[in-house]
Design an enzyme around this catalytic site. Structure first.
Site, short mmCIF file in Angstrom:
data_model
loop_
_atom_site.label_atom_id
_atom_site.label_comp_id
_atom_site.label_asym_id
_atom_site.label_seq_id
_atom_site.Cartn_x
_atom_site.Cartn_y
_atom_site.Cartn_z
N SER A 1 52.12 49.49 32.32
CA SER A 1 52.55 50.64 32.28
C SER A 1 53.85 51.08 31.54
CB SER A 1 52.66 51.63 33.70
OG SER A 1 53.10 52.14 33.53
N ASN B 1 58.66 62.14 38.12
CA ASN B 1 58.74 61.38 36.51
C ASN B 1 57.42 61.66 35.87
OD1 ASN B 1 56.28 60.21 37.57
ND2 ASN B 1 57.08 58.40 39.05
N SER C 1 63.21 50.49 48.90
CA SER C 1 62.18 50.21 47.56
C SER C 1 60.81 49.46 47.66
CB SER C 1 62.98 48.97 45.74
OG SER C 1 61.53 48.06 45.76
#
Length: 545
Positions: free
Chosen positions: A65, A373, A501
């Site tokens: 990506s 995003n 995360s």
């Protein structure tokens, strides 16, 4: 079993480095390309098993990506073009990390657990992005599929969303569309042309859009698609991969993080521009004003534009459906307030990660989901699609209701419901702006984003932080949430959270407030609190100013 002998033989050609461990995360497998060959082969094995178990075609997309060129990775695709079920993500991790001598045992465990009939056929669609390592990696995936007697269809260079689309078309026996790249362009572009027939006299200037292709596969596919648009949209493609490096100083992720235009694009003040990411599953819009100020229209702005359009059409059609916007904690507070207070729409917040948004969106008749995003799409329930179709075919309704119902039908067709699709989202936005005779400046002015800041803090163990309320509040360590609450109270219109995360030992901080100075100060104070209360490592976070 002869079948396992073939796995054993092939596996020795894709050996695993001893002790190397990688987990299938929210974005699949991702790492530096030199560590991934064995993972590609073994995911081919998992995909073949998944296909046998579900008695359907599944997909494997080789891509990393928006990561740098030297990385690679893959994503598995379920039978309806959705993200693969969590159980299979677990099996992919299990096989990826089994040492060479334990691979067959791990494989047999999955077979037994899932009671898989090995004589069942397996069908796997494989696609790849433009990275130099992707060609050999997609072959390794296909080697894995064939080692278990499965069949692969190699789609070659495609965007991630295109491969998701192909899998769904295949398993709906063509009801969703034709499982070819050409079929994808035809369906989306015909729907776009039908939609823009409802726009009043668009000039050539208004039909022009500059597209940053992130030097990736999206640029190639936008160019391929252009002829299907019949000059209803004029596209200038920049960062098309001929000279620049993939995702380097360009692409949707770069813009969102850096808040500035990509290199390699010619921009005049007021020009409408958009950026895809490396595999074209994200999209953001932007322009510079007459003062040279950069304006970014991210996933929140995109979701807002789409839901306003959908709500207007449903009102004109006289359809009463349950509609919503699904966001994550990263959505700008201004967008949430505007949607709830002005548009009067339900807003649901979920954990970060597209699979969580997609799942939440399935609870409504129509739901727009986007991450800030720029990754997102629109989902329609079967019942909603049927109601819209029945209304469009009803001969006794008035012209306004008929027009709205037809517009809704074409909107459904321009959208790729399997996953966020930058190209499909771009066509939808261009159609909405044309129909509403709206400039990018007017769209941007719907609401003003609150200034915000994102930071990262390294910790010894990310699992120390446990969150609740869609990751907006910390349950542990003790005292962290109370500290964040008291810091937030110091600033106007403020909000902040800390979340671990999903892949590395860092904690991500998000803060927003009335001014950029306040947002920066709040982010720094929260970062310090995390460092002190959650086992920060390295030097303590420095103030931003």
């Amino acid at each position: 079993m002869a079948q396992f002998q073939e796995v054993s033989n092939q596996s020795s050609l894709h050996p695993k480095p001893a002790g190397y461990v990688l987990a299938y995360g929210t974005a699949g497998f991702r790492a530096n390309a030199k560590h991934l060959d064995h993972i590609m082969f073994r995911t081919g094995l998992v995909a073949a098993l998944c296909s046998k178990k579900t008695e359907a075609t599944v997909g494997v997309m080789v891509t990393a990506s928006h990561n740098p060129e030297e990385d690679n990775g893959l994503k598995m695709i379920g039978p309806m073009g959705e993200m693969v079920a969590p159980t299979w993500e677990g099996y992919a991790t299990l096989l990826a990390n089994a040492e060479q001598e334990d691979l067959l045992t791990a494989l047999k465990d999955i077979l037994e657990k899932e009671a898989i009939n090995m004589s069942q056929e397996a069908s796997v669609f494989v696609g790849k992005d433009t990275r130099s390592s992707s060609a050999s990696f997609s072959q390794a995936v296909m080697d894995g599929v064939s080692a278990l007697g499965g069949r692969s269809k190699d789609y070659g260079l495609v965007t991630t969303p295109q491969l998701h689309y192909m899998v769904r078309c295949q398993n709906t026996q063509g009801q969703y569309g034709e499982a070819t790249v050409e079929g994808y362009y035809k369906k989306l572009c015909q729907a776009f042309i039908h939609l823009t027939k409802n726009a009043s006299n668009c000039t050539d200037d208004q039909k022009h859009l500059s597209v940053d292709g992130a030097n990736g596969v999206g640029a190639l596919k936008v160019r391929e698609m252009e002829s299907h648009l019949k000059k209803e949209l004029h596209l200038s493609v920049f960062n098309d991969g001929t000279t620049g490096k993939l995702n380097h100083q360009c692409g949707a992720d770069f813009l969102k993080v850096q808040q500035k235009p990509p290199t390699g694009i010619k921009m005049n003040p007021g020009d409408r521009c958009c950026s895809l990411d490396g595999d074209a599953d994200r999209l953001v819009y932007y322009f510079t004003d007459s003062e040279g100020q950069f304006h970014l229209l991210d996933g929140d702005k995109i979701a807002t534009l789409i839901i306003i359009f959908m709500k207007e059409l449903l009102t004109q059609a006289g359809l009463n459906l349950n509609i919503a916007v699904v966001q994550t904690a990263y959505a700008n507070g201004s967008s949430t307030r505007y949607l709830e207070d002005t548009v009067k729409i339900t807003v649901k917040c979920t954990k970060t990660g597209v699979k969580h948004l997609h799942r939440a969106a399935q609870e409504f008749d129509i739901a727009v989901y986007f991450e800030a995003n720029g990754h997102g799409t629109v989902l329609f329930s079967e019942a909603a699609e049927q109601k819209i179709q029945q209304l469009a075919e009803n001969p006794s309704i008035n012209d306004e209701r008929k027009r709205a119902a037809l517009l809704l039908q074409h909107t459904i067709d321009v959208i790729n419901q399997t996953v966020g699709d930058g190209i499909s989202d771009m066509l939808l936005i261009e159609a909405i702006l044309a129909i509403k005779s709206m400039t990018i400046q007017q769209w941007d002015a719907i609401y003003s984003d609150l200034p915000n800041r994102q930071l990262k803090v390294k910790v010894s163990d990310r699992k120390i932080i446990v969150t609740t309320d869609a990751e907006r509040r910390a349950v542990s360590p003790d005292g962290l949430q109370e500290t964040i609450d008291s810091l937030v109270k110091k600033y106007k219109l403020a909000r902040a959270f800390a979340r671990p995360s999903g892949t590395e030992n860092i904690v991500r901080i998000y803060a927003e407030a009335e001014t950029q100075e306040s947002a920066d100060a709040l982010a720094h104070e929260v970062a310090l609190a995390v460092y002190n209360l959650a086992g920060g490592v390295g030097g303590e976070p420095k103030p931003l100013h």
